[in-house]
Design a protein around this motif. Sequence first.
Motif, short mmCIF file in Angstrom:
data_model
loop_
_atom_site.label_atom_id
_atom_site.label_comp_id
_atom_site.label_asym_id
_atom_site.label_seq_id
_atom_site.Cartn_x
_atom_site.Cartn_y
_atom_site.Cartn_z
N ASP A 130 17.89 -16.92 -2.94
CA ASP A 130 19.22 -16.70 -2.38
C ASP A 130 19.13 -15.82 -1.13
O ASP A 130 19.78 -16.07 -0.12
CB ASP A 130 20.15 -16.06 -3.41
CG ASP A 130 19.59 -14.81 -4.04
OD1 ASP A 130 18.34 -14.70 -4.12
OD2 ASP A 130 20.37 -13.94 -4.44
N VAL A 131 18.26 -14.81 -1.21
CA VAL A 131 18.11 -13.90 -0.08
C VAL A 131 17.35 -14.60 1.05
O VAL A 131 17.72 -14.50 2.22
CB VAL A 131 17.36 -12.62 -0.52
CG1 VAL A 131 17.17 -11.69 0.67
CG2 VAL A 131 18.14 -11.92 -1.62
N ALA A 168 17.25 -17.74 1.77
CA ALA A 168 18.14 -18.70 2.43
C ALA A 168 19.11 -17.99 3.35
O ALA A 168 19.34 -18.43 4.49
CB ALA A 168 18.91 -19.51 1.39
N ALA A 169 19.66 -16.90 2.87
CA ALA A 169 20.66 -16.20 3.68
C ALA A 169 20.02 -15.55 4.91
O ALA A 169 20.59 -15.58 6.00
CB ALA A 169 21.36 -15.15 2.83
N ARG A 217 17.36 -16.59 6.41
CA ARG A 217 17.08 -17.69 7.35
C ARG A 217 18.31 -18.01 8.18
O ARG A 217 18.22 -18.44 9.32
CB ARG A 217 16.61 -18.94 6.59
CG ARG A 217 15.12 -18.97 6.37
CD ARG A 217 14.66 -20.38 6.03
NE ARG A 217 15.29 -20.90 4.85
CZ ARG A 217 14.88 -20.64 3.61
NH1 ARG A 217 13.85 -19.85 3.41
NH2 ARG A 217 15.50 -21.16 2.57
N GLY A 218 19.48 -17.80 7.57
CA GLY A 218 20.73 -18.03 8.30
C GLY A 218 20.89 -17.08 9.47
O GLY A 218 21.76 -17.26 10.31
N GLU A 238 31.35 -9.09 9.78
CA GLU A 238 30.08 -8.76 9.13
C GLU A 238 29.87 -7.25 9.09
O GLU A 238 29.38 -6.70 8.10
CB GLU A 238 28.90 -9.43 9.84
CG GLU A 238 28.85 -10.93 9.74
CD GLU A 238 28.55 -11.47 8.34
OE1 GLU A 238 27.92 -10.76 7.53
OE2 GLU A 238 28.97 -12.60 8.04
N VAL A 258 20.78 -3.86 -4.45
CA VAL A 258 21.68 -4.09 -3.30
C VAL A 258 20.92 -3.89 -1.99
O VAL A 258 21.08 -4.66 -1.03
CB VAL A 258 22.90 -3.15 -3.39
CG1 VAL A 258 23.74 -3.23 -2.12
CG2 VAL A 258 23.75 -3.49 -4.60
N THR A 308 18.80 -6.94 -1.38
CA THR A 308 19.47 -8.25 -1.28
C THR A 308 20.57 -8.22 -0.22
O THR A 308 20.40 -8.75 0.86
CB THR A 308 20.04 -8.69 -2.64
OG1 THR A 308 20.96 -7.71 -3.11
CG2 THR A 308 18.94 -8.89 -3.64
N ASN A 309 21.68 -7.57 -0.54
CA ASN A 309 22.84 -7.65 0.36
C ASN A 309 22.59 -7.09 1.74
O ASN A 309 22.92 -7.71 2.75
CB ASN A 309 24.02 -6.91 -0.24
CG ASN A 309 24.51 -7.58 -1.49
OD1 ASN A 309 23.96 -7.34 -2.55
ND2 ASN A 309 25.46 -8.47 -1.36
N VAL A 321 20.43 -9.12 4.20
CA VAL A 321 21.10 -10.39 4.49
C VAL A 321 22.20 -10.17 5.52
O VAL A 321 22.28 -10.87 6.54
CB VAL A 321 21.69 -10.99 3.19
CG1 VAL A 321 22.63 -12.14 3.50
CG2 VAL A 321 20.58 -11.46 2.26
N VAL A 322 23.04 -9.18 5.29
CA VAL A 322 24.16 -8.93 6.21
C VAL A 322 23.63 -8.47 7.57
O VAL A 322 24.12 -8.90 8.61
CB VAL A 322 25.15 -7.89 5.62
CG1 VAL A 322 26.28 -7.62 6.58
CG2 VAL A 322 25.70 -8.40 4.30
N GLN A 347 22.34 -11.48 9.48
CA GLN A 347 23.44 -12.32 9.97
C GLN A 347 24.16 -11.65 11.14
O GLN A 347 24.48 -12.29 12.14
CB GLN A 347 24.44 -12.59 8.84
CG GLN A 347 23.87 -13.39 7.69
CD GLN A 347 23.72 -14.86 8.03
OE1 GLN A 347 23.89 -15.27 9.17
NE2 GLN A 347 23.39 -15.65 7.04
#
Lengths: 113, 188
Positions: free
Chosen positions: A12-13, A15-16, A18-19, A54, A76, A79-80, A83-84, A87
């Motif tokens: 999940d991380v 993929a995010a 990579r975004g 964001e 957190v 992960t979070n 990712v943020v 992005q």
Amino acid sequence: MKKVKPKSARPDVDAAVRGGDWSQPMDGEIAPQQATIKQALYWRRIYTEILVMEEQVLARIRQLMTTQSNEGRREVEQTNVPVVIAQAERFRQRRGYWDARVMELGGESQPEP
Amino acid sequence: MADTKRTHRPGPTQPLEGEDITTTRWEDARHWMSIYADLLEFKRGILARVHRDIANLQPLAQKTAAVDLEIIEAQMHGYQQRLDLWYRRLWELHGLWLDPEGRMIRHQGREVALTKREFQLLQFLLDHPHRYFSTSQILGQAWVDPALFPEEVRNYVRRLRRILADLAVPVDLVNKPGKGYSLVFRGS
């Protein structure tokens, strides 16, 4: 510019994050060098809005993290937060491309929000 | 966190650092249940924030940012799975066991035979810990018979509460107004 990320146990991380690829445009987004001033202003505004969002999400994550246990906070942080940040960095970069295009076409640069 | 161009993102089904599901201490199970419950609450907070912020974006930016919701929901699903796993481990460590073949409940050496509906209701609530279910959800999901009357649920809840009390299982079958029924481990 593409970033190569090591494989991890958190798809999940992965993929995010990579975004967060800076070269990835939004659906319907054209190449900045082909854009008119009107289009450039439009896309700069879109990226400004989403970047602001964001950053607000990141602020909320950091605020909520203070109430987490050590294990929860570590989760957190792993992960979070990355990712943020990835992005937001992507949106900042793309916003920069559009800001540069606006200037190139005679418009005014707008400082980051 | 947006626009990953993926439709399926598995959640974090791997254990966190230091997490060991084979532990024989029920206190460990309670500890990890509390961590996952907190993480779920944390994600709900983020989800609420993203929902609120997305509504103020331009449609195109909304579409890009909507991927955030997918990521958060996938992560929440993963945390919920881990929480369910720890609940099941906690039941085991407390000596609670359900036998679907004989429709029996056993707790610390004592056992009671259940009716089909009692067993289905108890199994459903044990399989979905930490969540509340309305009367109509129980009718439709636990018994798969929405034609039954809501009074039936209340009747079976009373019967299950008596059985759980007789076996001294440390859980409460609670009913929260506006939320519904849930099996809550005593003290949690």
